[in-house]
Design a protein around this motif. Structure first.
Motif, mmCIF file in Angstrom:
data_model
loop_
_atom_site.group_PDB
_atom_site.id
_atom_site.type_symbol
_atom_site.label_atom_id
_atom_site.label_comp_id
_atom_site.label_asym_id
_atom_site.label_seq_id
_atom_site.Cartn_x
_atom_site.Cartn_y
_atom_site.Cartn_z
ATOM 1 N N ARG A 14 55.027 60.883 32.628
ATOM 2 C CA ARG A 14 53.755 61.361 32.082
ATOM 3 C C ARG A 14 52.758 61.888 33.101
ATOM 4 N NH1 ARG A 14 51.485 56.466 28.946
ATOM 5 N NH2 ARG A 14 52.453 55.360 30.673
ATOM 6 N N PHE A 15 53.023 61.664 34.408
ATOM 7 C CA PHE A 15 52.024 61.994 35.414
ATOM 8 C C PHE A 15 52.593 62.756 36.603
ATOM 9 C CE2 PHE A 15 50.680 58.020 33.404
ATOM 10 C CZ PHE A 15 49.444 58.402 32.921
ATOM 11 N N VAL A 16 51.723 63.532 37.203
ATOM 12 C CA VAL A 16 51.946 64.081 38.528
ATOM 13 C C VAL A 16 50.985 63.308 39.428
ATOM 14 C CG1 VAL A 16 51.732 66.114 39.999
ATOM 15 C CG2 VAL A 16 52.578 66.356 37.654
ATOM 16 N N LEU A 17 51.517 62.676 40.447
ATOM 17 C CA LEU A 17 50.707 61.864 41.354
ATOM 18 C C LEU A 17 50.494 62.644 42.645
ATOM 19 C CD1 LEU A 17 52.612 58.471 40.934
ATOM 20 C CD2 LEU A 17 50.689 59.315 39.608
ATOM 21 N N THR A 18 49.237 62.921 42.958
ATOM 22 C CA THR A 18 48.890 63.629 44.181
ATOM 23 C C THR A 18 47.690 62.935 44.820
ATOM 24 O OG1 THR A 18 47.423 65.170 43.032
ATOM 25 C CG2 THR A 18 49.730 65.859 43.301
ATOM 26 N N PRO A 19 47.481 63.146 46.119
ATOM 27 C CA PRO A 19 46.331 62.522 46.772
ATOM 28 C C PRO A 19 45.003 62.969 46.166
ATOM 29 C CG PRO A 19 47.905 63.298 48.399
ATOM 30 C CD PRO A 19 48.340 63.853 47.064
ATOM 31 N N GLU A 20 43.991 62.142 46.403
ATOM 32 C CA GLU A 20 42.636 62.477 45.957
ATOM 33 C C GLU A 20 42.176 63.744 46.666
ATOM 34 O OE1 GLU A 20 40.652 58.092 45.500
ATOM 35 O OE2 GLU A 20 41.146 58.835 47.515
ATOM 36 N N GLU A 21 41.317 64.489 45.977
ATOM 37 C CA GLU A 21 40.749 65.706 46.542
ATOM 38 C C GLU A 21 39.286 65.785 46.123
ATOM 39 O OE1 GLU A 21 42.358 68.835 43.243
ATOM 40 O OE2 GLU A 21 43.824 68.085 44.695
ATOM 41 N N PRO A 22 38.512 66.668 46.732
ATOM 42 C CA PRO A 22 37.071 66.732 46.431
ATOM 43 C C PRO A 22 36.741 66.852 44.944
ATOM 44 C CG PRO A 22 37.534 67.996 48.392
ATOM 45 C CD PRO A 22 38.879 67.570 47.838
ATOM 46 N N SER A 23 37.559 67.538 44.174
ATOM 47 C CA SER A 23 37.260 67.694 42.743
ATOM 48 C C SER A 23 37.378 66.377 41.970
ATOM 49 C CB SER A 23 38.175 68.753 42.118
ATOM 50 O OG SER A 23 39.522 68.321 42.176
ATOM 51 N N ASP A 24 37.931 65.348 42.585
ATOM 52 C CA ASP A 24 38.069 64.039 41.932
ATOM 53 C C ASP A 24 36.810 63.185 42.028
ATOM 54 O OD1 ASP A 24 40.782 64.298 41.070
ATOM 55 O OD2 ASP A 24 41.408 63.997 43.156
ATOM 56 N N VAL A 25 35.841 63.591 42.821
ATOM 57 C CA VAL A 25 34.659 62.762 43.059
ATOM 58 C C VAL A 25 33.933 62.355 41.774
ATOM 59 C CG1 VAL A 25 32.350 62.786 44.097
ATOM 60 C CG2 VAL A 25 34.349 63.408 45.466
ATOM 61 N N PRO A 26 33.683 63.250 40.805
ATOM 62 C CA PRO A 26 32.940 62.804 39.609
ATOM 63 C C PRO A 26 33.620 61.677 38.842
ATOM 64 C CG PRO A 26 32.909 65.191 39.759
ATOM 65 C CD PRO A 26 33.892 64.707 40.803
ATOM 66 N N TRP A 27 34.894 61.791 38.584
ATOM 67 C CA TRP A 27 35.536 60.708 37.825
ATOM 68 C C TRP A 27 35.732 59.464 38.684
ATOM 69 C CZ3 TRP A 27 40.031 58.270 38.894
ATOM 70 C CH2 TRP A 27 40.954 58.929 39.707
ATOM 71 N N TRP A 46 32.240 60.033 47.210
ATOM 72 C CA TRP A 46 32.790 60.877 48.265
ATOM 73 C C TRP A 46 32.953 60.066 49.555
ATOM 74 C CZ3 TRP A 46 35.266 65.153 49.442
ATOM 75 C CH2 TRP A 46 35.228 65.633 50.755
ATOM 76 N N GLN A 47 31.916 59.321 49.924
ATOM 77 C CA GLN A 47 31.961 58.526 51.152
ATOM 78 C C GLN A 47 33.069 57.473 51.092
ATOM 79 O OE1 GLN A 47 28.005 57.037 51.889
ATOM 80 N NE2 GLN A 47 27.138 59.099 51.951
ATOM 81 N N ARG A 48 33.247 56.847 49.947
ATOM 82 C CA ARG A 48 34.312 55.846 49.792
ATOM 83 C C ARG A 48 35.686 56.506 49.928
ATOM 84 N NH1 ARG A 48 32.475 51.910 44.763
ATOM 85 N NH2 ARG A 48 30.388 51.434 45.575
ATOM 86 N N MET A 49 35.840 57.681 49.307
ATOM 87 C CA MET A 49 37.113 58.387 49.358
ATOM 88 C C MET A 49 37.433 58.784 50.800
ATOM 89 S SD MET A 49 38.346 61.761 47.228
ATOM 90 C CE MET A 49 37.469 62.961 48.232
ATOM 91 N N VAL A 50 36.485 59.340 51.510
ATOM 92 C CA VAL A 50 36.699 59.753 52.894
ATOM 93 C C VAL A 50 37.045 58.550 53.769
ATOM 94 C CG1 VAL A 50 35.553 60.720 54.941
ATOM 95 C CG2 VAL A 50 35.335 61.862 52.722
ATOM 96 N N ALA A 51 36.319 57.453 53.602
ATOM 97 C CA ALA A 51 36.586 56.250 54.395
ATOM 98 C C ALA A 51 38.002 55.720 54.135
ATOM 99 C CB ALA A 51 35.543 55.177 54.092
ATOM 100 N N ALA A 52 38.414 55.729 52.890
ATOM 101 C CA ALA A 52 39.758 55.261 52.549
ATOM 102 C C ALA A 52 40.815 56.159 53.186
ATOM 103 C CB ALA A 52 39.939 55.206 51.040
ATOM 104 N N HIS A 53 40.594 57.461 53.137
ATOM 105 C CA HIS A 53 41.550 58.390 53.751
ATOM 106 C C HIS A 53 41.649 58.164 55.253
ATOM 107 C CE1 HIS A 53 41.405 61.632 50.352
ATOM 108 N NE2 HIS A 53 41.694 60.425 49.914
#
Length: 168
Positions: A14-27, A46-53
């Protein structure tokens, strides 16, 4: 020990799994807020996503967004994180938007992540869950092979440390 990096894309039924990207920030902001600790701004997400990466990408691991094949909005993430564990023995992490709970999505995606994680050369994957997190405990039960190895506690209660060996 050197490990092969996780693939850039994983596919499930049911899914395509890909890394987070900037367009994912709102959800992602919506998902982080759903944890119950208050509103999360897009900048904070955004800051949390960048730190995790920064913590995971150098090691060839990270989280993947569950992107439904039908083109609807993402429903959550699943992946490998350092968290309470190590790069050599990372932690399986998953989190879904509340509207996506109870449909087997986390189990489906986590199964793909586990297969890919073991293909990197890792022998052991951890999952740490609060004793009260019944939904996540059900996911681990459905995945099979996870066993509680130890129990710790913090100010929020008991944490169950589950481990799965590659040959489980």
């Amino acid at each position: 020990m050197a490990f092969t990096p996780m693939p850039a894309r994983l596919d499930t039924e049911r899914f395509v799994l890909t890394p987070e990207e900037p367009s994912d920030v709102p959800w992602l902001a919506e998902l982080f807020a759903a944890r119950g600790a208050g509103a999360v701004t897009p900048d904070q997400a955004w800051q949390r996503m960048v730190a995790a990466h920064e913590r995971t990408r150098p090691h060839g691991i990270g989280v993947y967004v569950l992107r439904p094949r039908d083109g609807t909005a993402p429903v959550g993430y699943v992946g490998l994180v350092v968290g309470r564990c190590t790069v050599e023995e990372p932690e399986l992490a998953y989190e879904l938007l509340p509207a996506a709970h109870g449909r087997g999505s986390a189990t489906e995606a986590a199964r793909a992540i586990l297969d890919a994680a073991f293909a990197t050369g890792r022998d052991r994957i951890w999952a740490t869950l609060r004793e009260s997190n019944a939904a996540s405990l059900r996911v681990l039960a459905k995945l099979g092979g996870f066993a509680v190895r130890r129990v710790t506690a913090d100010e929020r209660g008991r944490v169950l440390w589950h481990v799965r060996e590659q040959d489980a």
